[in-house]
Each structure stands twice: as C-alpha cells, then as structure tokens.
Design an enzyme around this catalytic site. Structure first.
Site, PDB file in Angstrom:
ATOM      1  N   GLU A 154      -1.164   3.827  -2.241  1.00 18.89           N
ATOM      2  CA  GLU A 154      -2.180   4.786  -1.807  1.00 18.89           C
ATOM      3  C   GLU A 154      -2.430   4.639  -0.300  1.00 18.89           C
ATOM      4  O   GLU A 154      -2.569   3.533   0.198  1.00 18.89           O
ATOM      5  CB  GLU A 154      -3.478   4.543  -2.593  1.00 18.89           C
ATOM      6  CG  GLU A 154      -4.600   5.484  -2.238  1.00 18.89           C
ATOM      7  CD  GLU A 154      -4.159   6.945  -2.265  1.00 18.89           C
ATOM      8  OE1 GLU A 154      -3.667   7.404  -3.298  1.00 18.89           O
ATOM      9  OE2 GLU A 154      -4.300   7.623  -1.234  1.00 18.89           O
ATOM     10  N   LYS A 157      -7.840   6.816   3.546  1.00 19.38           N
ATOM     11  CA  LYS A 157      -8.696   6.053   4.455  1.00 19.38           C
ATOM     12  C   LYS A 157     -10.116   6.092   3.917  1.00 19.38           C
ATOM     13  O   LYS A 157     -10.618   7.184   3.619  1.00 19.38           O
ATOM     14  CB  LYS A 157      -8.712   6.667   5.868  1.00 19.38           C
ATOM     15  CG  LYS A 157      -7.370   6.760   6.534  1.00 19.38           C
ATOM     16  CD  LYS A 157      -7.498   7.333   7.930  1.00 19.38           C
ATOM     17  CE  LYS A 157      -7.790   8.830   7.982  1.00 19.38           C
ATOM     18  NZ  LYS A 157      -6.728   9.713   7.470  1.00 19.38           N
ATOM     19  N   GLY A 259     -11.583  -2.208  20.595  1.00 15.58           N
ATOM     20  CA  GLY A 259     -12.905  -2.414  20.010  1.00 15.58           C
ATOM     21  C   GLY A 259     -13.164  -3.878  19.741  1.00 15.58           C
ATOM     22  O   GLY A 259     -12.623  -4.751  20.436  1.00 15.58           O
ATOM     23  N   CYS A 266      -8.337  -3.601   3.787  1.00 16.76           N
ATOM     24  CA  CYS A 266      -6.873  -3.444   3.781  1.00 16.76           C
ATOM     25  C   CYS A 266      -6.143  -4.164   4.907  1.00 16.76           C
ATOM     26  O   CYS A 266      -5.332  -5.048   4.637  1.00 16.76           O
ATOM     27  CB  CYS A 266      -6.532  -1.962   3.788  1.00 16.76           C
ATOM     28  SG  CYS A 266      -7.003  -1.165   2.238  1.00 16.76           S
ATOM     29  N   ARG A 335     -16.260  -5.340   3.789  1.00 12.52           N
ATOM     30  CA  ARG A 335     -15.244  -6.384   3.659  1.00 12.52           C
ATOM     31  C   ARG A 335     -14.587  -6.636   5.018  1.00 12.52           C
ATOM     32  O   ARG A 335     -14.107  -5.701   5.654  1.00 12.52           O
ATOM     33  CB  ARG A 335     -14.213  -5.971   2.594  1.00 12.52           C
ATOM     34  CG  ARG A 335     -14.803  -6.032   1.189  1.00 12.52           C
ATOM     35  CD  ARG A 335     -13.822  -5.590   0.135  1.00 12.52           C
ATOM     36  NE  ARG A 335     -13.712  -4.141   0.039  1.00 12.52           N
ATOM     37  CZ  ARG A 335     -13.015  -3.507  -0.927  1.00 12.52           C
ATOM     38  NH1 ARG A 335     -12.382  -4.196  -1.840  1.00 12.52           N
ATOM     39  NH2 ARG A 335     -12.957  -2.194  -0.963  1.00 12.52           N
TER      40      ARG A 335
HETATM   41  N1  LIG Z   1      -9.995   0.645  -0.182  1.00 10.31           N
HETATM   42  C1  LIG Z   1      -9.038   1.302   0.459  1.00 10.31           C
HETATM   43  O1  LIG Z   1      -9.260   1.978   1.447  1.00 10.31           O
HETATM   44  C2  LIG Z   1      -7.617   1.209  -0.031  1.00 10.31           C
HETATM   45  C3  LIG Z   1      -6.661   2.115   0.468  1.00 10.31           C
HETATM   46  C4  LIG Z   1      -5.358   2.031   0.001  1.00 10.31           C
HETATM   47  C5  LIG Z   1      -5.010   1.047  -0.913  1.00 10.31           C
HETATM   48  N2  LIG Z   1      -5.948   0.157  -1.357  1.00 10.31           N
HETATM   49  C6  LIG Z   1      -5.535  -0.838  -2.348  1.00 10.31           C
HETATM   50  O2  LIG Z   1      -5.978  -0.395  -3.633  1.00 10.31           O
HETATM   51  C7  LIG Z   1      -6.360  -1.521  -4.432  1.00 10.31           C
HETATM   52  C8  LIG Z   1      -7.790  -1.348  -4.899  1.00 10.31           C
HETATM   53  O3  LIG Z   1      -8.621  -1.370  -3.753  1.00 10.31           O
HETATM   54  P1  LIG Z   1     -10.158  -0.948  -3.830  1.00 10.31           P
HETATM   55  O4  LIG Z   1     -10.669  -0.971  -2.430  1.00 10.31           O
HETATM   56  O5  LIG Z   1     -10.282   0.290  -4.636  1.00 10.31           O
HETATM   57  O6  LIG Z   1     -10.739  -2.188  -4.653  1.00 10.31           O
HETATM   58  P2  LIG Z   1     -12.187  -2.348  -5.329  1.00 10.31           P
HETATM   59  O7  LIG Z   1     -12.490  -3.774  -5.300  1.00 10.31           O
HETATM   60  O8  LIG Z   1     -13.136  -1.362  -4.740  1.00 10.31           O
HETATM   61  O9  LIG Z   1     -11.937  -1.877  -6.850  1.00 10.31           O
HETATM   62  C9  LIG Z   1     -11.160  -2.583  -7.770  1.00 10.31           C
HETATM   63  C10 LIG Z   1     -11.793  -2.404  -9.146  1.00 10.31           C
HETATM   64  O10 LIG Z   1     -10.924  -2.926 -10.157  1.00 10.31           O
HETATM   65  C11 LIG Z   1     -11.720  -3.479 -11.186  1.00 10.31           C
HETATM   66  N3  LIG Z   1     -10.860  -4.325 -12.038  1.00 10.31           N
HETATM   67  C12 LIG Z   1     -10.356  -5.547 -11.781  1.00 10.31           C
HETATM   68  N4  LIG Z   1      -9.581  -5.958 -12.804  1.00 10.31           N
HETATM   69  C13 LIG Z   1      -9.583  -4.973 -13.727  1.00 10.31           C
HETATM   70  C14 LIG Z   1      -8.944  -4.791 -14.990  1.00 10.31           C
HETATM   71  N5  LIG Z   1      -8.124  -5.714 -15.506  1.00 10.31           N
HETATM   72  N6  LIG Z   1      -9.180  -3.650 -15.667  1.00 10.31           N
HETATM   73  C15 LIG Z   1      -9.999  -2.709 -15.157  1.00 10.31           C
HETATM   74  N7  LIG Z   1     -10.603  -2.806 -13.958  1.00 10.31           N
HETATM   75  C16 LIG Z   1     -10.398  -3.926 -13.248  1.00 10.31           C
HETATM   76  C17 LIG Z   1     -12.823  -4.170 -10.435  1.00 10.31           C
HETATM   77  O11 LIG Z   1     -13.932  -4.427 -11.253  1.00 10.31           O
HETATM   78  C18 LIG Z   1     -13.107  -3.155  -9.319  1.00 10.31           C
HETATM   79  O12 LIG Z   1     -14.124  -2.235  -9.696  1.00 10.31           O
HETATM   80  C19 LIG Z   1      -6.114  -2.746  -3.569  1.00 10.31           C
HETATM   81  O13 LIG Z   1      -4.818  -3.231  -3.840  1.00 10.31           O
HETATM   82  C20 LIG Z   1      -6.170  -2.198  -2.168  1.00 10.31           C
HETATM   83  O14 LIG Z   1      -5.423  -2.963  -1.257  1.00 10.31           O
HETATM   84  C21 LIG Z   1      -7.240   0.230  -0.946  1.00 10.31           C
END
Ligand SMILES: NC(=O)c1ccc[n+]([C@@H]2O[C@H](COP(=O)([O-])OP(=O)(O)OC[C@H]3O[C@@H](n4cnc5c(N)ncnc54)[C@H](O)[C@@H]3O)[C@@H](O)[C@H]2O)c1
Length: 440
Positions: A154, A157, A259, A266, A335
């Site tokens: 994914e 942003k 900055g 990420c 974070r």
């Molecule tokens: N946040 C971003 O901007 C972004 C962008 C691109 C990719 N990513 C990637 O996407 C992934 C998720 O990131 P995020 O920011 O959404 O994380 P987050 O911490 O906001 O959400 C993750 C969720 O997964 C849940 N979870 C954990 N184990 C589980 C399971 N076994 N079954 C069901 N739910 C479960 C947690 O309770 C949590 O709510 C990461 O690998 C991150 O690097 C994040």
C-alpha cells in the site's frame, strides 16, 4: 465482491471503506475489541480526512461491517487482505508475528478458494512464509483447499489516505497465480477508470518495491536536512537552493523540504527493516540508507539544540510554546514524531512546555501520559502565554499565516524557532521577531 480486511488500522480501515465505496461487501476484522466497538458505534478510532463520512455512508448502505470474530472473517471474503501492523523488532527488522498469525488463522478456518493479499509492508520473502503458514495449517487439517498469496503493498499517505486510495498513482500486484491476478484486476478496476495503473510483477519485486519507494523518499529528506545544516554554516538559504534544484525535472520539487526530521509509522521502520534485510539475508551493507537513518536521528534534535543555543544549555525556568505534535499535518499519528524528541529534549534540559495540535492532543496524552512540565492548550494562541519562545514542529495549515501581533503580545520575548520553514524570514523579522528556521 466479498472482501475481508484483516487489521482495521490506518491501512485496513481505509482499504475497507474505499473498497465498500465502490460497491463491494466488506468485513473488517480486528483483534482489538475497543477499535471494533468504536466503529460499530459509528465513530472512528483515527483521524483521517474524509474517512469518517465514508465509513458512515458505507455502514449505512450495508456494505461495510466490523467484527472480532475470526471464523466469520475468514468465511466472508474470497479476497483476504492482511493489513496488520509490522512494527520494528528489537534489531530493527520487521516483526512478522501479526502477519503470520493472520495467515495461520486463514489456513486454519478456510473452506473454499482464497486469495490472501499481503497489504502490510513486509520484507522480501514474506509471501513465501505466508504461503507456508497456510499450507501447514491446511495439512494439519488434512485438507487441500486451493489458495493464492499475492503481494499488494500500500502506498497511501496518512493525511491524504482516502484520496490516495481512490486515485492511486500505481497499484503493484506481485503474483504468479492467473486467477488471483484476474481477481486483483477486477477489484482495482474502479480505482483506475481513465488508464491502467496496475503493474503486475513477481512477488519478491512487489515486496521490495514498497521498501525502495519509502527508502528513496527518506533519502531525499535526509539529504535536504544535511544540506540545510550546511547552508546555515555557509550563509546560504536552503529554500532558495531547494527551488534552484527542484526546477530540474530530473530532481523535481516533491519531498525536498528540509525540517526537523521524518517520522511516522513508515519511513523510520521501513528504512531500518530494509537495512536489516540487506545485512541479514543478503549480506549487503546498505551504506546510503544507514547514513539516511543517522542523519534523521540527529535532525530530530535540531529544534532543542536551537532553543539551547539561544536560551542556554540549562533551560530551567524557561517556558516553551510548541505548535504541532502529529508527525505531519492532517493526521493524529504520533509514531516516531519529531515532536516526541523535541519535547523530551526540552523537558530534560529543564524547560516547561505547553503544546497545541489541532487533532493529536488526545494521542499525545496517551503517548506521554502524565509528564511533569508538559501541558496542553486549547488553541495556538493560548499556548503562547508567557513563553520564552515559540517552537513550530508540524506544518499544519492553520500555522501558516498567524497573527504575528498576537504572537508578539503573548510571548515573553519575540522568538520563533521554526522546524518547518513556514515563513519568509524577511517578513517575520520585519514584524520584530528573532526568527530561527532550518537552513536559512
Ligand atoms: N500507516 C500508513 O500510512 C501506511 C502506509 C502504507 C503501508 N503501511 C503498512 O501497513 C501495515 C499496517 O499499518 P497501519 O498503520 O494500518 O497499522 P495500525 O497499527 O494502525 O493497524 C494495524 C491493526 O492490525 C490489528 N491486528 C494485529 N494483529 C491482528 C490479527 N491477527 N487479526 C486482526 N487484526 C490484527 C491491530 O489491532 C491494529 O488495529 C504496516 O505494515 C505498515 O507498514 C502503513
């Protein structure tokens, strides 16, 4: 199409809501019952522009549901997106326990064909591990249900996540199963009506593409931060340099803003994880990225250092107004936010801090807990009262054109230390301020 999203965080909730918006039947699973309760009661657990309305609209239309029931979730979708967290392990490599737990649940409970999609950011080789975990669970049950594992990193942003998901620059699908590729093309077709943006690669290339993209962006930021520090010493203005190089189409203007360091969920963790993947699995020392990380760690102290240069190493008795807590505007995500280092540094040097952020103050209270010396204000101007300096950490729009007369009247002395280069130095100085920015 029936789709399950495993993990209802920033990525999972946006994926679920946007997939529902185009007509799919979505079930979002999370292990955190509190998150699911909030969503079922019509709230959302995070701040993301446009998301709450989209969630409410699709819940009302009956296309978006939430659950903590794993069996129901596995049974629901032919497509099972895994969007759980992949936080850094102790050595900086990505902690895969949540992804593999999700994969095992699918293997344990599936009864018909599934396309299991890794949407979380995962190290190269993870799809093989997900595959093996599912195969192992099926074998334990003595069944041979067909499935495919796809990598679909994914690129959204935070702060513009809904917009990015609805109008993606590209959709990367790493797969070698023709039926799975066909299904992925079908579910992404509504998001790319004017031209095909879906790139099919092998699985490992898709996994590496995500890290390569974030590593490149982090590199541009650290490069500019180092040049900004140099510009300060040489008497140059990094903003002029930025425009001078950005006008070269090979370089471009994006992601060249100096900055007080990059943060968020990420860049820091993905840069670390890629360094670890290279060092461990491939025996390669990624020198550029190691330097990118070091430069960023140092840059997160730049604002505290500037405050100390101006007000003294010992900040006892000094009070600082701080604008911006989120790691970037339009999110409440803290974070690895530079504000955390800045606040910790200021408090450690003896200062007291009053902080303001349009959306991240609740999250800050959760992150910092009861921190002696740290208080919060209800508005930017209320944060200023009696402060020895205003420190700007996040470039929220509402900070871009403030009433400088009010700032001057509220501060004990007219000192602004700007970690995001929001203002024209000549203009601010003409208003009677001492103005310290980054690289100017
Ligand atoms: N946040 C971003 O901007 C972004 C962008 C691109 C990719 N990513 C990637 O996407 C992934 C998720 O990131 P995020 O920011 O959404 O994380 P987050 O911490 O906001 O959400 C993750 C969720 O997964 C849940 N979870 C954990 N184990 C589980 C399971 N076994 N079954 C069901 N739910 C479960 C947690 O309770 C949590 O709510 C990461 O690998 C991150 O690097 C994040």
């Amino acid at each position: 199409m029936k789709i399950t999203v495993v993990g209802t965080g920033y990525v999972g909730l946006v994926t679920g809501a946007c997939m529902a918006e185009v007509g799919n039947d979505i079930l979002c699973l999370d292990v955190n019952p509190e998150k699911i309760r909030v969503l079922e009661e019509g709230g959302i657990p995070i701040y993301e522009p446009g998301l709450q309305e989209m969630v409410q609209r699709n819940v009302a239309a009956g296309r978006l549901h939430f659950t903590t029931d794993v069996a129901r979730a596995v049974n629901h979708g032919t497509i099972q997106f895994i969007a759980v967290g992949t936080p850094p392990d102790e050595d900086g490599s990505a902690d895969m326990q949540y992804v593999l737990a999700a994969a095992r649940s699918i293997g344990r409970l599936m009864t018909d064909y599934k396309v299991v999609v890794d949407k979380s950011t995962v190290p190269v080789g993870t799809a093989d591990k997900v595959n093996a975990a599912i195969a192992d669970e099926l074998q334990k049950r003595g069944v041979q249900t067909p499935y495919a594992v796809v990598s679909n990193p994914e690129f959204l942003k935070e702060g513009a996540a809904v917009e990015d998901f609805m109008r993606p620059d590209r959709i990367i699908v790493g797969a070698n199963d023709e039926q799975a590729i066909l299904l992925m093309r079908a579910i992404y077709a509504p998001f790319q009506r004017n031209r095909d943006r879906l790139i099919v690669t092998d699985v490992r290339s898709a996994e590496l593409t995500k890290y390569a993209a974030n590593a490149m962006l982090a590199t541009r930021i650290s490069f500019m931060n180092e040049l900004a520090n140099l510009a300060e010493k040489l008497g140059a203005d990094i903003e002029m340099v930025r425009q001078g190089i950005g006008s070269d189409p090979r370089i471009g203007y994006d992601f060249l803003y100096p900055g007080c360091g990059y943060g968020g969920s990420c860049f820091p963790k993905d840069v670390k994880a890629l360094i670890q993947t290279a060092a461990g699995d491939a025996g390669i020392d990624l020198k550029v990225l190691t330097a990118v990380e070091e430069a960023n760690d140092a840059q997160k102290h730049v604002l505290t250092r500037k405050v100390q240069t101006r007000l003294g190493q010992d900040l006892s008795g000094k009070h600082i107004a701080l604008w911006g807590l989120a790691f970037k505007p339009n999110t409440d995500d803290m974070r690895e936010a530079p504000s955390r280092e800045t606040i910790a540094g200021l408090l450690a040097a003896g200062a007291t801090v009053t902080a303001y952020d349009p959306v991240a103050m609740e999250e800050a209270q959760r992150v910092f807990g009861q921190m002696p010396g740290l208080t919060y204000a209800e508005s930017p101007n209320l944060a200023l009262a009696g402060a020895d300096a205003l420190v700007i950490v996040t470039e929220w729009k509402e900070f871009r054109s403030p009433d400088f007369d009010v700032i001057k009247a509220q501060l004990k002395q007219p000192l602004i230390i700007d970690g995001r280069n929001l203002y024209d130095p000549k203009f601010v100085r003409a208003q009677g301020f001492e103005y310290l920015a980054i690289g100017r």
